[in-house]
Design an enzyme around this catalytic site. Structure first.
Site, mmCIF file in Angstrom:
data_model
loop_
_atom_site.group_PDB
_atom_site.id
_atom_site.type_symbol
_atom_site.label_atom_id
_atom_site.label_comp_id
_atom_site.label_asym_id
_atom_site.label_seq_id
_atom_site.Cartn_x
_atom_site.Cartn_y
_atom_site.Cartn_z
ATOM 1 C CE LYS A 198 -2.555 2.102 3.873
ATOM 2 N NZ LYS A 198 -3.609 1.827 4.877
ATOM 3 C CE LYS A 203 -0.858 5.783 4.930
ATOM 4 N NZ LYS A 203 -2.249 5.828 5.414
ATOM 5 C CD GLU A 223 -6.875 2.582 3.733
ATOM 6 O OE1 GLU A 223 -5.971 1.881 3.218
ATOM 7 O OE2 GLU A 223 -6.949 2.785 4.959
ATOM 8 C CG ASP A 250 -8.874 4.077 7.621
ATOM 9 O OD1 ASP A 250 -9.387 3.964 8.742
ATOM 10 O OD2 ASP A 250 -7.634 4.198 7.478
ATOM 11 C CE LYS A 253 -6.319 2.338 10.152
ATOM 12 N NZ LYS A 253 -6.182 3.732 9.672
ATOM 13 N N GLY A 261 -3.813 -0.558 10.423
ATOM 14 C CA GLY A 261 -2.799 -0.351 11.458
ATOM 15 C C GLY A 261 -2.708 1.112 11.845
HETATM 16 O O1 SMG Z 1 0.539 0.519 11.250
HETATM 17 O O2 SMG Z 1 1.666 0.130 9.425
HETATM 18 C C1 SMG Z 1 0.894 0.803 10.101
HETATM 19 C C2 SMG Z 1 0.329 2.052 9.480
HETATM 20 C C3 SMG Z 1 -0.750 1.733 8.515
HETATM 21 O O3 SMG Z 1 -1.146 3.338 6.814
HETATM 22 C C4 SMG Z 1 -1.392 2.977 7.949
HETATM 23 N N1 SMG Z 1 -2.229 3.657 8.740
HETATM 24 O O4 SMG Z 1 -4.820 5.552 7.212
HETATM 25 O O5 SMG Z 1 -4.494 3.461 7.219
HETATM 26 C C5 SMG Z 1 -4.144 4.591 7.545
HETATM 27 C C6 SMG Z 1 -2.880 4.863 8.336
HETATM 28 C C7 SMG Z 1 -3.165 5.671 9.559
HETATM 29 C C8 SMG Z 1 -2.012 5.923 10.465
HETATM 30 S S1 SMG Z 1 -1.180 7.335 10.074
HETATM 31 C C9 SMG Z 1 -0.165 7.724 11.389
HETATM 32 MG MG MG Z 2 -6.131 4.475 5.897
#
Ligand code: SMG
Ligand code: MG
Length: 370
Positions: A161, A163, A213, A238, A262, A290
């Site tokens: 994934k 960002k 997402e 999410d 989550k 996560g």
């Molecule tokens: O725990 O590997 C992890 C992070 C996974 O991308 C992740 N989390 O929007 O899904 C999401 C983000 C939120 C956390 S940002 C600090």
């Molecule tokens: Mg997310």
């Protein structure tokens, strides 16, 4: 179980690598650990709120306040036949799901220990191992991102994934697809776009992504439905899904085809299971998200991910991707096939390292039954 004491600790843990999303960079986590004590057992939970109100309105500070002033008084000294009896007691607290989830998680750990079974089994999970993906933050360059992906694939992770945000999206996805045509790939925008960006987001359809997402605002469901009608790529929600009722709204509006569950965001294992069950009944696959968790939160995520409709690899990965040293033993490890073995011991199935926690703790407070 009778909750004789509830202990809240703030631990500070520096990430091995900064994690950049469309809303900011995280370098150090301020994690709240909940320890609930009952008849010689300690149950552990983690509050996954961010340092600032940028992923959701909750923060480390708001969670501390809500646990101290509102949750602890309702929990300490009470008898529970099961952890699932806690959410109705906390129902009058609006929002603050992460604070509630941290405390509920600790009670689930106690219940599993009392019964002498793994938490995964208590939750109704039936997997011996779970499938793992990684979430890669925004990188200084496309070259750096491609190198990171190469490393994660070599380590075995089953899906990548990345960002995205305006200026780091279509061309980045194109470069990743050209270099890795066959991988399971998805993107997460953390609400960086608006419905007016639909034409731009449609360009992502060229890269046969597993999903996009949360492209639109953090509290929106309806506009995602408008966007989903225009996109071939499935949308995964999410941020706006805090309970099964909101998940139902999203599914009925066709705002998404996949949901990220989550534990903190939905307020604990009880609600997570309700969202899971609803999605299962309506044909919506889910995966476990996560929040840069320590080993305690990670252990809860592993257990939750064993439920049957967690059919896509989650953002649950190895401790060493985040921390020089985790607070559980053994640390969470990922196999060359990109899986985590679900522990078989009672409760979380990992030993919580008090020595390490003590060193990392910057404040603590205990509430005892009188
Ligand atoms: O725990 O590997 C992890 C992070 C996974 O991308 C992740 N989390 O929007 O899904 C999401 C983000 C939120 C956390 S940002 C600090
Ligand atoms: Mg997310």
């Amino acid at each position: 179980m009778k909750i004789e004491a509830l202990k809240l600790r703030e631990v500070r843990m520096a990430l091995r690598y900064p994690f950049e999303t469309s809303f900011g960079v995280t370098r150090e986590r301020r994690i709240l650990l909940v320890e609930a004590v009952s008849e010689g057992l300690s149950g552990w939970g983690e509050i996954t709120a961010g340092e600032g109100p940028f992923f959701s309105p909750e923060t480390t500070e708001t969670a501390w306040h809500v646990v101290r002033d509102f949750i602890a008084p309702l929990v300490v000294g009470k008898h529970f036949a099961a952890a699932a009896e806690l959410p109705p007691l906390l129902e009058k607290i609006r929002g603050h799901e992460m604070a509630r989830a941290g405390v509920e998680s600790a009670l689930w750990d106690i219940e599993a220990q009392e019964k002498g079974i793994p938490l995964a089994m208590l939750l109704g999970g039936d997997r011996e191992e779970i499938a793992c993906g990684v979430s890669l933050g925004i990188q200084p360059s496309v070259k750096a991102l491609l190198e990171k992906i190469e490393q994660e694939l070599a380590a075995g992770y089953q899906r990548i994934k990345i960002k995205i945000k305006p200026g780091w999206d279509v061309e980045v996805a194109r470069a990743v697809r050209e270099r890795f045509p066959g991988i399971k790939l998805m993107v997460d925008a953390n609400s960086a776009y608006r419905l007016e960006d639909t034409a731009h987001l449609k360009k992502l359809d060229d890269f046969y992504l597993m999903m996009i997402e949360q492209p639109l605002p953090w509290d929106d469901i309806y506009q995602h439905a408008r966007l989903q009608a225009e996109l071939q790529t499935p949308i995964c929600l999410d941020e706006p899904i805090h309970n099964a009722r909101q998940a139902q709204t999203a599914i009925e509006l066709r705002a998404c085809r996949i949901i990220n569950i989550k534990l903190g965001r939905v307020g604990g294992h009880s609600e997570a299971r309700k969202v899971h069950d609803l999605c299962q009944q309506t044909g919506i696959p889910v995966w476990c998200g996560g929040m840069l968790e320590s080993g305690v939160g990670r252990a809860h995520n592993v257990a939750l991910s064993t439920l049957p409709n967690f059919s896509l690899p989650g953002d649950v990965s190895a401790s060493r991707r985040y921390w020089e040293e985790d607070i559980i033993e053994p640390e969470v490890e990922v196999s060359p096939e990109g899986t985590i073995r679900v522990p078989t011991g009672a409760g979380l199935g990992y030993r919580v390292r008090r020595d390490r926690i003590e060193k990392l703790t910057v404040r603590q407070e205990t509430w005892r039954a009188r």
